[in-house]
Design a protein around this motif. Structure first.
Motif, PDB file in Angstrom:
ATOM      1  N   GLY A 181     -36.106 -15.480  37.470  1.00 19.51           N
ATOM      2  CA  GLY A 181     -36.002 -15.819  36.060  1.00 19.51           C
ATOM      3  C   GLY A 181     -34.981 -15.025  35.280  1.00 19.51           C
ATOM      4  O   GLY A 181     -35.124 -14.851  34.061  1.00 19.51           O
TER       5      GLY A 181
ATOM      6  N   SER B  86     -31.710 -15.765  34.603  1.00 17.01           N
ATOM      7  CA  SER B  86     -30.985 -16.621  33.653  1.00 17.01           C
ATOM      8  C   SER B  86     -31.909 -17.128  32.556  1.00 17.01           C
ATOM      9  O   SER B  86     -31.515 -17.201  31.382  1.00 17.01           O
ATOM     10  N   ASP B  87     -33.151 -17.470  32.908  1.00 11.85           N
ATOM     11  CA  ASP B  87     -34.101 -17.953  31.904  1.00 11.85           C
ATOM     12  C   ASP B  87     -34.415 -16.869  30.878  1.00 11.85           C
ATOM     13  O   ASP B  87     -34.546 -17.150  29.682  1.00 11.85           O
ATOM     14  N   THR B  88     -34.544 -15.624  31.351  1.00 10.06           N
ATOM     15  CA  THR B  88     -34.796 -14.508  30.432  1.00 10.06           C
ATOM     16  C   THR B  88     -33.642 -14.364  29.445  1.00 10.06           C
ATOM     17  O   THR B  88     -33.841 -14.142  28.241  1.00 10.06           O
TER      18      THR B  88
ATOM     19  N   ARG C 297     -33.742 -17.277  26.933  1.00  4.54           N
ATOM     20  CA  ARG C 297     -34.816 -17.079  25.948  1.00  4.54           C
ATOM     21  C   ARG C 297     -34.393 -16.073  24.888  1.00  4.54           C
ATOM     22  O   ARG C 297     -34.687 -16.235  23.698  1.00  4.54           O
TER      23      ARG C 297
ATOM     24  N   ASP D  50     -27.667 -25.771  29.865  1.00  6.49           N
ATOM     25  CA  ASP D  50     -28.821 -24.872  29.780  1.00  6.49           C
ATOM     26  C   ASP D  50     -28.955 -24.254  28.394  1.00  6.49           C
ATOM     27  O   ASP D  50     -30.070 -24.101  27.879  1.00  6.49           O
TER      28      ASP D  50
ATOM     29  N   ALA E 273     -32.099 -24.670  25.887  1.00  4.63           N
ATOM     30  CA  ALA E 273     -32.883 -23.510  25.467  1.00  4.63           C
ATOM     31  C   ALA E 273     -32.839 -23.285  23.960  1.00  4.63           C
ATOM     32  O   ALA E 273     -33.841 -22.889  23.353  1.00  4.63           O
TER      33      ALA E 273
END
Length: 302
Positions: free
Chosen positions: A12, A14-16, A19, A45, A49
């Motif tokens: 995670g 990239s997701d972190t 966010r 992305d 996001a």
């Protein structure tokens, strides 16, 4: 401040980062810096996001596109930047000029393959900020055929660089121009910069990173690996992490290291953790994984 997000695949990282960009929203301007080939997916992305207003506060750039932004501020965006064909023609003219002064390459090959090899070599030297003068000085400390070859290359390299910097023309590559003008442009001043998808940074990119640390509000970098891993596959990542820490220390910036983990207990998660490491059997259902053997490289790609 420099923040390093390090973790194995699917932890995670990239997701972190995405966010965090969404949380900042319009309270700051953000740049997501990715390799050229990943820019389209990164834009998708970011929009997913950050929502419909993403373009108000966030932009996705590669080093090349960042160079275009900077040169549009400092001047030079309209200057000639040679493509690969133009570089080869310039290289050929430089070779013809310097051939009488050289030993090894006095009668050089005029084939495109040879010129392409020389062009790749000079581009690599430039990316690590090895100048013709440095190359010539190093050649003087070596004897024999290697001395003659490096001396010839330094002369050839110098003639090529001189042609790129002819009076009234600056045909150097965009990365070189970016490093020379990034600080004066102030383009990254006060922004939050997120850097994703890079395994290592060459000397020119490190120069840009140093300016990011001096001028940006924060810099966040993702790295694929484990902090205390003994696996050989993660050695380049750990070297990059050490380089970033030294760079931040030299700029007087604090470093925050966040190690992300993944508790994926599936067959694929087990394979990811142990394929290059300790050989441990998987006790669960592994039917989701298939091993295929291809007869040729072409059939493997298909």
């Amino acid at each position: 401040m420099l923040t390093i997000l390090i973790g194995r695949a699917k932890t995670g990282k990239s997701d972190t980062m995405l966010r965090r960009m969404a949380e900042l929203g319009e309270s700051s301007q953000q740049i997501l810096l990715v390799p050229e080939h990943a820019s389209h997916q990164a834009e998708v992305d970011v929009c997913r996001a950050c929502g419909d207003t993403a373009s108000r506060h966030a932009e996705v750039l590669s080093f090349r596109r960042l160079g275009e932004r900077v040169l549009s501020i400092t001047g030079g965006i309209a200057d000639v930047t040679l493509d690969n064909g133009g570089k080869l023609l310039t290289l050929q003219r430089a070779l013809l000029e310097t051939a009488p002064q050289m030993t090894v390459y006095r009668k050089p090959s005029q084939k495109v393959g040879f010129l392409e090899q020389m062009l790749a070599l000079f581009d690599e030297l430039r990316s690590y900020e090895v100048t013709p003068e440095i190359l010539y000085q190093q050649a003087q400390d070596i004897d024999g055929a290697t001395h003659d070859k490096l001396t010839d290359l330094s002369l050839f390299y110098a003639a090529y660089e001189a042609r790129l910097r002819r009076p009234g023309l600056d045909a150097r590559d965009r990365m070189t121009k970016l490093c020379d003008h990034l600080e004066e442009s102030g383009y990254v001043r006060g922004k939050d910069i997120f850097i994703d998808g890079f395994t290592y940074f060459n000397a020119q990119e490190r120069r840009a990173l140093a300016i990011f640390l001096r001028q940006a509000r924060s810099v966040t970098v993702t790295l694929l690996g484990e902090v205390n891993s003994r696996e050989e596959i993660f050695e380049p990542t750990l070297k990059t992490m050490s380089m970033l820490e030294r760079l931040a220390a030299s700029e007087g910036k604090p470093v925050k290291l966040l190690s992300l983990t993944n508790n994926d207990s599936s067959a694929l998660g087990h394979l990811e953790r142990h394929f290059f490491g300790e050989n441990l059997p998987y006790e669960g259902d592994s039917t989701a994984i298939r091993l295929r053997e291809a007869a040729t490289v072409y059939s493997e790609v298909e």
